[in-house]
Structures are given as structure tokens and as C-alpha cells.
Design an enzyme around this catalytic site. Structure first.
Site, short mmCIF file in Angstrom:
data_model
loop_
_atom_site.label_atom_id
_atom_site.label_comp_id
_atom_site.label_asym_id
_atom_site.label_seq_id
_atom_site.Cartn_x
_atom_site.Cartn_y
_atom_site.Cartn_z
N ARG A 124 33.05 -29.57 11.69
CA ARG A 124 32.40 -30.89 11.53
C ARG A 124 31.26 -30.84 10.50
O ARG A 124 30.10 -31.15 10.79
CB ARG A 124 31.92 -31.42 12.88
CG ARG A 124 33.05 -31.44 13.89
CD ARG A 124 32.75 -32.19 15.12
NE ARG A 124 32.91 -33.63 14.89
CZ ARG A 124 32.73 -34.53 15.87
NH1 ARG A 124 32.37 -34.12 17.05
NH2 ARG A 124 32.89 -35.81 15.64
N ASP A 308 41.60 -39.16 18.44
CA ASP A 308 40.88 -39.27 19.72
C ASP A 308 41.81 -39.56 20.88
O ASP A 308 41.37 -39.57 22.04
CB ASP A 308 39.80 -40.35 19.66
CG ASP A 308 38.65 -39.94 18.75
OD1 ASP A 308 37.83 -40.80 18.43
OD2 ASP A 308 38.61 -38.76 18.36
N ARG A 400 29.86 -38.88 28.43
CA ARG A 400 29.37 -39.23 27.08
C ARG A 400 30.11 -40.44 26.55
O ARG A 400 29.57 -41.21 25.76
CB ARG A 400 29.59 -38.06 26.12
CG ARG A 400 28.69 -36.87 26.36
CD ARG A 400 28.84 -35.87 25.26
NE ARG A 400 28.91 -36.57 23.99
CZ ARG A 400 29.46 -36.03 22.90
NH1 ARG A 400 29.95 -34.81 22.93
NH2 ARG A 400 29.50 -36.71 21.77
C1 EPZ Z 1 34.21 -39.96 14.11
O1 EPZ Z 1 33.73 -38.64 13.96
C2 EPZ Z 1 34.28 -40.21 15.61
N1 EPZ Z 1 32.94 -40.08 16.19
C3 EPZ Z 1 35.22 -39.19 16.25
O2 EPZ Z 1 35.31 -39.51 17.63
C4 EPZ Z 1 36.59 -39.34 15.62
O3 EPZ Z 1 37.45 -38.35 16.14
C5 EPZ Z 1 36.48 -39.18 14.10
O4 EPZ Z 1 35.53 -40.11 13.57
C6 EPZ Z 1 37.81 -39.40 13.40
O5 EPZ Z 1 38.29 -40.67 13.72
C7 EPZ Z 1 32.09 -41.12 16.11
O6 EPZ Z 1 32.39 -42.16 15.55
C8 EPZ Z 1 30.73 -40.92 16.73
P1 EPZ Z 1 35.13 -37.78 10.34
P2 EPZ Z 1 33.29 -38.10 12.49
O7 EPZ Z 1 33.94 -37.69 9.48
O8 EPZ Z 1 32.69 -39.21 11.72
C9 EPZ Z 1 35.91 -33.76 7.90
C10 EPZ Z 1 35.23 -39.09 19.95
O9 EPZ Z 1 35.92 -38.38 20.70
N2 EPZ Z 1 34.61 -34.01 7.25
O10 EPZ Z 1 36.08 -38.91 10.16
O11 EPZ Z 1 32.52 -36.86 12.70
C11 EPZ Z 1 35.75 -33.38 9.37
O12 EPZ Z 1 35.48 -32.01 9.51
C12 EPZ Z 1 34.82 -38.54 18.59
O13 EPZ Z 1 34.85 -40.23 20.19
C13 EPZ Z 1 34.18 -33.15 6.24
O14 EPZ Z 1 34.86 -32.21 5.88
O15 EPZ Z 1 34.71 -37.74 11.87
C14 EPZ Z 1 37.08 -33.76 9.95
O16 EPZ Z 1 38.00 -32.71 9.71
C15 EPZ Z 1 35.36 -37.14 18.34
N3 EPZ Z 1 32.97 -33.38 5.66
C16 EPZ Z 1 37.49 -35.00 9.13
O17 EPZ Z 1 36.68 -34.97 7.95
C17 EPZ Z 1 32.19 -34.45 6.02
O18 EPZ Z 1 31.10 -34.62 5.43
C18 EPZ Z 1 37.26 -36.32 9.86
O19 EPZ Z 1 35.92 -36.37 10.23
C19 EPZ Z 1 32.63 -35.30 7.06
C20 EPZ Z 1 33.85 -35.07 7.66
#
Ligand code: EPZ
Length: 419
Positions: A124, A308, A400
């Protein structure tokens, strides 16, 4: 101090009846961050009673906001926000804390915080967020215990996201609404929770176009005003209860306030033989008996099948009539529950990003350990369907994101209580 909770479940009871689906965790967290940008009063109605919301309110109070809850409403007065460092324990406790960064850069030009927490479902990183802030003119420094971001004035620019990151899209929008000049986000995430954020910011005076598409253009315009917004129903919580009804031979009505709540989930329901019926404020889920296996499904950004819901799907397909394959393409460590489902007699193995599931006739009750939010919900689903007693040991993940899950399920006829 970890507060271990035990969900004790006697499987085999069909879920029947109706329930009002709580407000969306992943919508309300960015909306709380957006309130930092408004020097008037922001009222959010239909908020979920979950610990991530409480932690997010603690963070904005630390930054000078007055914020309190009145039933399912949250009232926020951000008139006297001042920049400050957010203590590590606050930031580590909730992933949504990262969204404070964009809002505080826009509001105060300075924010210091540790790397955000969240479920341990992968590394993350936040590189997309930070490189976007730098492109907008912020200085990002890596200090002893985290990140210090400062800027005199953010400048609008074009931000092309390497991946449609939900959080990065939201953070750039929050920073851009007070930037000098327009900001264009290319390859923006299209999750409904982002539409919610844009709608609230527009009510506050921002000028945003391309809402809900992959290209979003943000211009400033926020001015001090009192605003109200009703949070969308939580589509992941609705999907979770739908799966619980499906594996218990149930028939439930989820009362929701958006008609697209099942996007990305409904297609798979139909393939598994689960019946869905829609009304103007509900979706009815009727079990189709034995679950039909899914030869292959991959988690994808919206409007694809949501990551999710992946753990919950794995519990359901453990009882499928054949072999199913799940590919988790978003997070690299989201198969925690395989080991727990094996304790129940499931037949699953994983190789890299794929999980191979051979459906079994039935699962047997066991003592299970929760390691993340959605995995915990998935184990409750498995327990509701299993023969005998299942005890789900949760160090606090499920609360949560799920409001009153044991009460809701027992009110629907499930035999579950919180010990
Ligand atoms: C949001 O997380 C949600 N959380 C997550 O829900 C959800 O699984 C996720 O989006 C995907 O839909 C909230 O909204 C609080 P991403 P987020 O940035 O924003 C990579 C739940 O169970 N990435 O879309 O952290 C990352 O590692 C939670 O409710 C980078 O590489 O997810 C991942 O592989 C879990 N660099 C992918 O992108 C960055 O700077 C998607 O992450 C950001 C992300």
C-alpha cells in the site's frame, strides 16, 4: 491494547427479512477530509457507526475542527483548522487518514504525518499521491517518522495516474480544489465513492467536470458556506449481506439509497445462481440453492468486480458445485482467509495472484482468526453456512467497516452473537 472480540455462530439458519444498509465507509472518510476545506459547517447524514469514522474524526479534531456525532449525522465546523503534525498512532489506525494530506495542503500549505495504516493486504504505497503533490508545487520531505509536505500555493496541472488508484484520485481532487489554475486527472479511478466526494465539493463551490469518468477536471471555487450531504449506502456491505443470504438459503431485502449499488457484483451473483430483484429503494437477494462455481473471475477497478468483495466471494465459492478460479489483481496479499477456510474443510490453494477453489458439500465449524476487515466478514459468511459452531476471533478489524453486523444478522434470523 487489542480488544479481541469473538463472533460465535451456529450455522445453517436462513437469513430472511429486510435491513437498512449502513452508509459507505469508503465514501464518508473522504467526505470528512473534504470538510477540512470548508470554513462553514458541514453536515453529513447517513454516516455509518464504525471505528474508522471515529478515528477520522479524532484526526480532524486534532487539526482544530469541532466535530460531533448526532445519531447517524456528523457535524463538522472547520473554521479554525490549523496545521499540525498528526500523531503516528492516529495515522496508523486508518487508511483514510492519507486523504487529510491533500485537504491540508490545500487549506494550510503544510502537513506532517506518518505513513498511513489500513488493512495489511499489501504494501500500500502512496507514491502516486506524493508525486502528484510535487507536480502541483508541494515540497515532499521524508522525515524521521513519516512525510512532511509543504507548499506556498498549489498550482493546477495534469496528473496522469499510472493506475486508477482510488485514494490518489481522491487526494489529488482534495488538493486541486484550492489550486491556482485547473487540474486534470488522467486515468482517474471511477469508484462511486469518488463521485460522492466530487458532489460534496461542488456543493461547497468547487467546479469539477468529468465526474465519474477517467478524466476529471478540477477548478477552484470553494467558499465558506454551510452544506449538507447524505452519504451513499455501502455497496460492499450490501454485497456482503447478499452473499450471506445466498449461502444460507435466505431471502433478504437490502434497503439502499443508490440504484447502482450492485454494479460489479450483480453479474457474478447471476452466474452463481443467486437471484436479484430491484425496487426503487431496495435490492432483494434470493438464494438460488447450491452455488454455481465460477470458472474464472478477476478483481478489477470499478466497474469491474471489486477487490473488497474478493474474500467474501471465496467463502461463497468454497461451497460451489465445481472448480472456481479467483485472480486478485489489485492487492498482493489478500488471501489471508485461505488458511482459515481450510480449517473448515474447504479445498483451496493459491499460486501467485490466483486462488483455486474446489467446492465442497459443506463446511464445518471451527475457531478462526481474522487478519483484515473484509476477510473477517468473509469468515462470518462461512460460519453462517457451516455445520456446527464457528468462532471468529477478531482483534477489531470487522468493526472498522461493519456497523452492528452480529445484531443485523441475528435480526435476519442468523444464529450469531458477540461474546
Ligand atoms: C481504497 O484503498 C479503499 N479504501 C480500499 O478499501 C479498496 O480496496 C481500494 O481503494 C481499491 O478499491 C478506502 O477507500 C479507505 P488504491 P486505496 O490506491 O485508496 C497501488 C476496504 O476494505 N497504489 O486504489 O488504498 C496499491 O498498492 C479497503 O474498505 C500504488 O502503488 O487503494 C494497490 O495495489 C481495503 N501507489 C492499488 O494501487 C499509490 O500511491 C490500488 O490501491 C497508491 C496505490
Amino acid at each position: 491494547m487489542v480488544l479481541m472480540q469473538s463472533y460465535v455462530i451456529e450455522g445453517g439458519w436462513p437469513l430472511k427479512g429486510e435491513l437498512v444498509i449502513q452508509g459507505s465507509k469508503n465514501a464518508v472518510l473522504p467526505l470528512i477530509a473534504a470538510a477540512l476545506l470548508n470554513e462553514g459547517i458541514t453536515v453529513l447524514d447517513g454516516c455509518p457507526d464504525i471505528s474508522d469514522v471515529d478515528k477520522m474524526l479524532e484526526i480532524i479534531r486534532h487539526l482544530g475542527c469541532k466535530a460531533y456525532k448526532d445519531k447517524d449525522s456528523i457535524i463538522i465546523d472547520a473554521a479554525s483548522v490549523y496545521c499540525d503534525e498528526i500523531p503516528e498512532e492516529m495515522v496508523k489506525s486508518v487508511r483514510g487518514s492519507m486523504l487529510v494530506m491533500g485537504a491540508m495542503l490545500a487549506r494550510c500549505g503544510r502537513i506532517a504525518m506518518n505513513y498511513p495504516g489500513g488493512c495489511m493486504i499489501g504494501e500500500r504505497p502512496v507514491n502516486y499521491h506524493l508525486s502528484a503533490f510535487e507536480k502541483m508545487g508541494a515540497e515532499v520531505r521524508y522525515v524521521e517518522n513519516g512525510i512532511l509536505c509543504t507548499c506556498t500555493q498549489l498550482t493546477g496541472c495534469t496528473v496522469a495516474l499510472p493506475f486508477p488508484s482510488v485514494g490518489a484520485t481522491e487526494n489529488v481532487i482534495l488538493a486541486a480544489v484550492k489550486a491556482c489554475g485547473p487540474t486534470t486527472i488522467i486515468n482517474a479511478a471511477m469508484e462511486p465513492e469518488i463521485i460522492e466526494l466530487c458532489r460534496l465539493l461542488c456543493i461547497m463551490g468547487a467546479d469539477i467536470s468529468g465526474i465519474g469518468s477517467k478524466i476529471i477536471i478540477i477548478n477552484k471555487g470553494i467558499s465558506k458556506r454551510d452544506v449538507q450531504y447524505t452519504v451513499m449506502s455501502d455497496r460492499i456491505v450490501a454485497g456482503t449481506y447478499a452473499y450471506a443470504a445466498a449461502v444460507t438459503g435466505g431471502d433478504i431485502c437490502c434497503i439502499v439509497n443508490r440504484d447502482d449499488i450492485m454494479t460489479g457484483i450483480s453479474v457474478l451473483c447471476k452466474k452463481m445462481g443467486i437471484k436479484l430483484k430491484y425496487g426503487n429503494d431496495y435490492v432483494r437477494i434470493i438464494s438460488g440453492g447450491k452455488i454455481r462455481s465460477i470458472p474464472y473471475v478477476k478483481t478489477e477497478p470499478y466497474p469491474g468486480f471489486p477487490t473488497d468483495m474478493q474474500s467474501q466471494l471465496m467463502s461463497v465459492l468454497s461451497l460451489g458445485d465445481g472448480i472456481s478460479v479467483i485472480e486478485e489483481s489489485i492487492f498482493e496479499k489478500r488471501y489471508h482467509i485461505i488458511g482459515e477456510l481450510l480449517k473448515m474443510g474447504a479445498d483451496i490453494h493459491s499460486k501467485e495472484s490466483r486462488a483455486y477453489i474446489r467446492g465442497v458439500k459443506s463446511l464445518k465449524g471451527a475457531v478462526l482468526d481474522v487478519k483484515d476487515l473484509r476477510g473477517g466478514a468473509a469468515l462470518i459468511i462461512a460460519g453462517l453456512a457451516a455445520d456446527g459452531t464457528t468462532t471468529v476471533l477478531d482483534p477489531g478489524y470487522i468493526g472498522r467497516g461493519y456497523e452492528r453486523i452480529a445484531d443485523n444478522l441475528s435480526e435476519l434470523g442468523g444464529n450469531i452473537y458477540l461474546a
